[in-house]
Write an enzyme that holds these catalytic residues in place. Structure first.
Site, PDB file in Angstrom:
ATOM      1  N   HIS A  17       0.794  -1.191   0.030  1.00 26.59           N
ATOM      2  CA  HIS A  17      -0.090   0.114  -0.090  1.00 26.59           C
ATOM      3  C   HIS A  17       1.111   1.320   0.023  1.00 26.59           C
ATOM      4  O   HIS A  17       1.852   1.156   0.553  1.00 26.59           O
ATOM      5  CB  HIS A  17      -0.907   0.142   1.144  1.00 26.59           C
ATOM      6  CG  HIS A  17      -0.472  -0.087   2.470  1.00 26.59           C
ATOM      7  ND1 HIS A  17       0.156  -1.222   2.971  1.00 26.59           N
ATOM      8  CD2 HIS A  17       0.001   0.876   3.599  1.00 26.59           C
ATOM      9  CE1 HIS A  17       0.501  -1.113   4.095  1.00 26.59           C
ATOM     10  NE2 HIS A  17       0.326  -0.015   4.527  1.00 26.59           N
TER      11      HIS A  17
ATOM     12  N   HIS B 155       0.927   5.002   0.802  1.00 20.22           N
ATOM     13  CA  HIS B 155       0.106   6.270   1.761  1.00 20.22           C
ATOM     14  C   HIS B 155       0.122   7.404   0.796  1.00 20.22           C
ATOM     15  O   HIS B 155       1.270   7.959   0.534  1.00 20.22           O
ATOM     16  CB  HIS B 155       0.878   6.460   3.041  1.00 20.22           C
ATOM     17  CG  HIS B 155       0.919   5.511   3.945  1.00 20.22           C
ATOM     18  ND1 HIS B 155      -0.389   5.406   4.937  1.00 20.22           N
ATOM     19  CD2 HIS B 155       1.363   4.274   4.192  1.00 20.22           C
ATOM     20  CE1 HIS B 155       0.077   4.193   5.629  1.00 20.22           C
ATOM     21  NE2 HIS B 155       0.954   3.560   5.203  1.00 20.22           N
TER      22      HIS B 155
END
Length: 148
Positions: A110, A112
């Site tokens: 992931h 950010h």
């Protein structure tokens, strides 16, 4: 069908929270989606509008297996630009951690995407810990969706 027309196989980890968000099993406030990635507001936002961009297939981190950044790069670009515009952010931080020692807590790649504002500049003020109240997430979500 030729191999180029075949849909890409989606590797899913049934125990992964982000795989569950991608599949719709867990709710999220999705702000972007394309063929390869999904973006949603982070419930532990460090700053207003903090979002996560994740690949639709399960990849443990940015350095595991074959190169995966090109897969999510278009989504990261689109989300960063959208957040800057719709939330009137003054800057953006991008961060992805690989491995527990780097601070990774969910082992699904992931990125950010963190909008930044002049009242809290710099890397020293990047991380605000704690869960964001639902009312704040809903307010940010509505503002982002209004620009669609």
């Amino acid at each position: 069908m030729t191999p180029f027309e075949m849909p890409e196989t989606r590797d899913i980890d049934p125990t992964c929270v982000f795989c569950k968000i991608v599949s719709g099993e867990l709710p999220s406030r999705r702000i972007y989606e394309d063929d390869r990635a999904v973006a949603f507001l982070d419930i532990g936002a460090w700053h207003r509008g903090h979002s996560l961009v994740v690949p639709k297939r399960h990849i443990p981190d940015v350095v595991s297996g074959k190169s995966s950044l090109p897969e999510i790069a278009p989504a990261v670009d689109a989300v960063a630009r959208m957040l800057m515009h719709r939330l009137a952010a003054d800057g953006i931080n991008l961060l992805s951690s690989a491995g527990e020692v780097a601070g990774q807590e969910v082992f699904h790649l992931h990125m950010h995407v963190v909008p930044r504002y002049t009242d809290e500049p710099g890397l020293g003020m990047l991380v605000n810990s704690g869960r964001v109240p639902d009312g704040e997430l809903e307010s940010v979500y509505r503002q982002i969706q209004a620009g669609a």
